[in-house]
Scaffold this active site. Structure first.
Site, PDB file in Angstrom:
ATOM      1  N   LYS A  29     -78.567 -66.612 107.098  1.00  0.00           N
ATOM      2  CA  LYS A  29     -79.609 -67.595 106.779  1.00  0.00           C
ATOM      3  C   LYS A  29     -80.004 -67.559 105.305  1.00  0.00           C
ATOM      4  CE  LYS A  29     -83.647 -64.776 107.965  1.00  0.00           C
ATOM      5  NZ  LYS A  29     -84.184 -64.710 106.592  1.00  0.00           N
ATOM      6  N   THR A  30     -80.073 -66.368 104.708  1.00  0.00           N
ATOM      7  CA  THR A  30     -80.444 -66.293 103.289  1.00  0.00           C
ATOM      8  C   THR A  30     -79.380 -66.959 102.427  1.00  0.00           C
ATOM      9  OG1 THR A  30     -81.593 -64.208 103.734  1.00  0.00           O
ATOM     10  CG2 THR A  30     -81.172 -64.758 101.438  1.00  0.00           C
ATOM     11  N   ASP A 221     -88.492 -69.975 104.794  1.00  0.00           N
ATOM     12  CA  ASP A 221     -87.723 -68.919 105.452  1.00  0.00           C
ATOM     13  C   ASP A 221     -88.571 -68.273 106.545  1.00  0.00           C
ATOM     14  OD1 ASP A 221     -85.701 -67.123 105.993  1.00  0.00           O
ATOM     15  OD2 ASP A 221     -86.189 -65.784 104.334  1.00  0.00           O
ATOM     16  N   GLU A 222     -87.922 -67.685 107.555  1.00  0.00           N
ATOM     17  CA  GLU A 222     -88.610 -66.988 108.656  1.00  0.00           C
ATOM     18  C   GLU A 222     -89.685 -67.888 109.288  1.00  0.00           C
ATOM     19  OE1 GLU A 222     -87.361 -64.418 109.745  1.00  0.00           O
ATOM     20  OE2 GLU A 222     -86.581 -63.125 108.157  1.00  0.00           O
ATOM     21  N   GLN A 252     -86.516 -64.101 117.377  1.00  0.00           N
ATOM     22  CA  GLN A 252     -86.978 -62.994 116.538  1.00  0.00           C
ATOM     23  C   GLN A 252     -88.443 -63.141 116.144  1.00  0.00           C
ATOM     24  OE1 GLN A 252     -84.063 -61.191 113.669  1.00  0.00           O
ATOM     25  NE2 GLN A 252     -83.016 -63.152 113.927  1.00  0.00           N
ATOM     26  N   ARG A 613     -79.972 -55.182 114.985  1.00  0.00           N
ATOM     27  CA  ARG A 613     -79.921 -54.485 113.694  1.00  0.00           C
ATOM     28  C   ARG A 613     -78.602 -53.730 113.542  1.00  0.00           C
ATOM     29  NH1 ARG A 613     -82.331 -57.669 111.560  1.00  0.00           N
ATOM     30  NH2 ARG A 613     -82.235 -58.661 113.605  1.00  0.00           N
TER      31      ARG A 613
END
Length: 681
Positions: A29-30, A221-222, A252, A613
């Protein structure tokens, strides 16, 4: 964009419609956000100065800046804004402070300042057994994030016929007083950085039009972590044009306790009927087994947007479950498993490649002990923030008072640091007098009216302190801010005070080094982005750093990572251990007691975050019994393990598939290798 997959490319090239990118864990995503910024600029779709990207932490904002900086020349990024939500809010308030009833030199209250003010106001309320100031602080913050004013709360309470001494009414009374005090101190708190711009845009269309002109394309973002106020801020800024891209993952969303609303993803579809949705489901981080497990777990949650993570990184190692006797055995088992894996892979991995994740902070203690006993280096996330250290908060209070003489919280913190023989009785009488005069504490220190309240020595001590602050306040306006700060530290002989008030010489040395680090940080700021900043601007930025980053960002080095599942979000490790897979821990007892679908789904998302993770190996652990409040209690396996029964889980321990001979060989290997590495133990 040749190194991007088709869906990532589609997300980058979609510009003329509002866009929601559902980015699964590890889906890049980044990369999508940074490449979209580059696309907007290089294709001359928007000037850099008209693009803003917001996220939640300074670390994430810096990462975006670094990535964009590698893809564009400096002149191409001139005016580009990559920042946190709260930094954007601070900039809006700084420009529009008059519309918001503030003066130019307003202060920013951090959580400690707010808590101190609430404790002070709390004394005016009737006592409630078992109710702390933290309860009221959380209640006020929740109201602010829901954009509820004291007036609106008052109407709501009156319709429910609650008595005036009910807990909710008490909280409302405190909310009223808290807001009045902030205005009196010419201060805003952390929540205000979002709520005040929303209020501004709702009542001042000319201000909204100005900011819409500056921010013509917005990236968020997020997005799943936004609360109600942040959603409204975004909605105001993008207007009916809907020129935005938001990136998030409803699976998330793990911050409901601080107001995050995953339903904001759904709300977008209702507010922007032409919203385009692109799903990023290819995971570039984890093995197939790990992703199969994650998908299996999260399918038990309700979904508006269905997605299925997949990977072409290979099947990967089996997922293991360590069944342990108690928390001590669990810690010893995991640490020896780390050593066994590291040694049997010929030290292919560093200690930093391993992470031990858990639901609650107190679970770290047995792991710390086990790691220390085997001389294994570790990094404990969530340690004391640099800005939370006493000496740093002292100096920050001095600096805040220099630029805002109405900051009573700062005044009270440092009026007697170093010691000036100004006691609590003096301060109580000073506060009463200041309240009568509707003035700040610093402002009345030299007034003649104090002669009837305080003796000559107390008035002289207060006067000398006020003179010190006024002198350096004038210097801060005309001199170099860094030089002013260093001169002030020398003037008050602060290093001598640290030596006097520390437990030992080593503690004093560490505290002096912290002060030096603060001045060096300010020096770096003055030679970089804030070269022309005033002392006021530097302090606001430092205060914002304090609020957003509650831990130091030193290099973690080659150390095993210990952290909560919440703290692990956004990170990745080659080898992950998720400890405490038991009822009452994961899911947490508070969520079980709430007995709501929403609470349990958030716990499941938290476990999902932990699973995703892991890059190469994933291990769960649980204990048959665990100590609670000094008493050993029996434990039940987490319901989440039951939801994973379809997966190929290898149990080690009570349901072990490892033979006694294999265990004996492992033990002998551990002992021999540990002796080689650490000597006789």
């Amino acid at each position: 964009m040749s190194n991007l997959n088709p869906r990532q490319q589609a997300a980058i090239q979609t510009v003329n419609a509002p866009l929601l990118v559902l980015a699964g864990a590890g889906s890049g995503k980044t990369r999508v956000i940074t490449h979209k910024i580059v696309h907007l600029i290089t294709q001359n779709l928007y000037a850099a100065s008209h693009i803003t990207a917001v996220t939640f932490t300074n670390k994430a904002a810096r990462e975006m800046k670094t990535r964009v900086g590698k893809l564009l020349r400096r002149e191409q990024t001139r005016g580009l804004r990559l920042c946190t939500f709260h930094a954007l809010g601070l900039d809006i308030i700084r420009r529009e402070y008059q519309h918001l009833g503030r003066k130019a030199n307003f202060s920013l209250f951090d959580a400690t300042d707010s808590a101190s003010l609430i404790r002070e106001l709390r004394y005016k309320l009737p006592e409630h057994i078992g109710v702390t100031g933290d309860f009221f602080a959380e209640r006020i913050s929740a109201w602010k994030n829901a954009l509820l004013t004291p007036e609106q709360i008052s109407i709501e309470i009156s319709t429910t016929s609650e008595s005036s001494d009910s807990l909710e009414s008490q909280a409302l009374s405190l909310y009223n007083e808290y807001q009045r005090s902030l205005r009196a101190y010419n201060a805003v708190d952390f929540d205000d950085l979002i709520t005040l711009p929303v209020q501004l845009f709702s009542s001042h269309p000319e201000a909204l039009e100005y900011w819409r002109g500056r921010i013509r394309y917005l990236l968020v973002d997020e997005y799943q972590d936004t609360n109600g106020a942040q959603y409204e801020l975004v909605r105001h800024l993008v207007g009916i044009r809907g020129q935005f891209t938001v990136v998030g993952d409803d699976d998330q969303s793990i911050y409901a306790w601080r107001g995050a609303r995953p339903k904001n993803l759904v709300q977008l579809q209702q507010d922007f009927t032409n919203l385009k949705v692109i799903k990023l489901e290819q995971n570039y981080r984890s093995s197939k087994r790990i992703l199969q497990l994650a998908n299996l777990l999260i399918k038990n949650n309700s979904h508006v947007f269905e997605k299925q993570l997949w990977s072409d990184l290979g099947l990967g190692d089996p997922i293991r479950v360590l069944a342990c006797r108690d928390e001590q055995h669990e810690a010893e088992k995991i640490v020896t498993e780390i050593l066994h894996h590291k040694l049997t892979t010929n030290n292919k991995y560093t200690f930093g490649d391993y992470a031990i994740l858990y639901r609650s902070n107190y679970q770290s203690r047995p792991f710390e002990k086990a790691l220390q006993e085997l001389n294994v280096p570790y990094y404990l996330s969530g340690g004391t923030s640099f800005f939370a250290r006493t000496e740093i908060k002292d100096l920050m209070a001095y600096l805040r008072l220099l630029v805002n003489p109405d900051d009573d919280a700062a005044f009270l913190r440092i009026v007697n640091i170093p010691r000036r023989d100004i006691g609590p009785v003096t301060l109580e009488r000073l506060a009463a007098y200041a309240q009568e005069r509707h003035s700040s504490l610093l402002e009345v220190c030299n007034e003649l009216g104090l002669s009837g309240r305080l003796d000559e020595k107390a008035r002289w001590n207060l006067g000398k302190f006020a003179e010190l602050i006024e002198t350096y306040s004038r210097k801060a306006e005309t001199n170099d801010p860094l030089h002013t700060i260093q001169e002030l530290i020398t003037e008050i002989d602060y290093f001598a005070w640290l030596k006097e008030s520390s437990n030992n010489a080593n503690a004093a040395k560490r505290r002096i080094e912290n002060v030096t680090e603060l001045t060096e940080w300010l020096a770096r700021m003055r030679t970089g982005e804030y070269a022309d900043a005033t002392l006021l601007e530097l302090i606001k930025r430092l205060t914002l750093f304090d609020v957003l980053e509650r831990q130091t960002e030193n290099d973690k080095g080659d150390r095993v990572n210990l952290m909560t599942l919440h703290a692990a979000k956004g990170l990745e490790f080659s080898h992950v251990f998720i400890a405490g897979m038991e009822e009452q821990l994961l899911p947490h007892r508070n969520s079980i007691e709430l007995d709501t679908n929403e609470a349990m789904e958030e716990e499941r998302r938290l476990a999902y975050v932990g699973i995703t993770r892991a890059r190469r190996t994933l291990t769960f652990s649980l204990a048959a019994q665990r100590r609670y409040a000094g008493e050993m209690m029996s434990c039940e396996p987490s319901r989440f393990l039951a939801e994973l029964e379809e997966a190929e889980l290898i149990w080690i321990g009570e349901r072990s598939e490892i033979s006694k001979e294999e265990k004996r060989k492992r033990g002998a290997l551990h002992l021999a290798e540990l002796k080689n590495v650490f000597g006789d133990i």
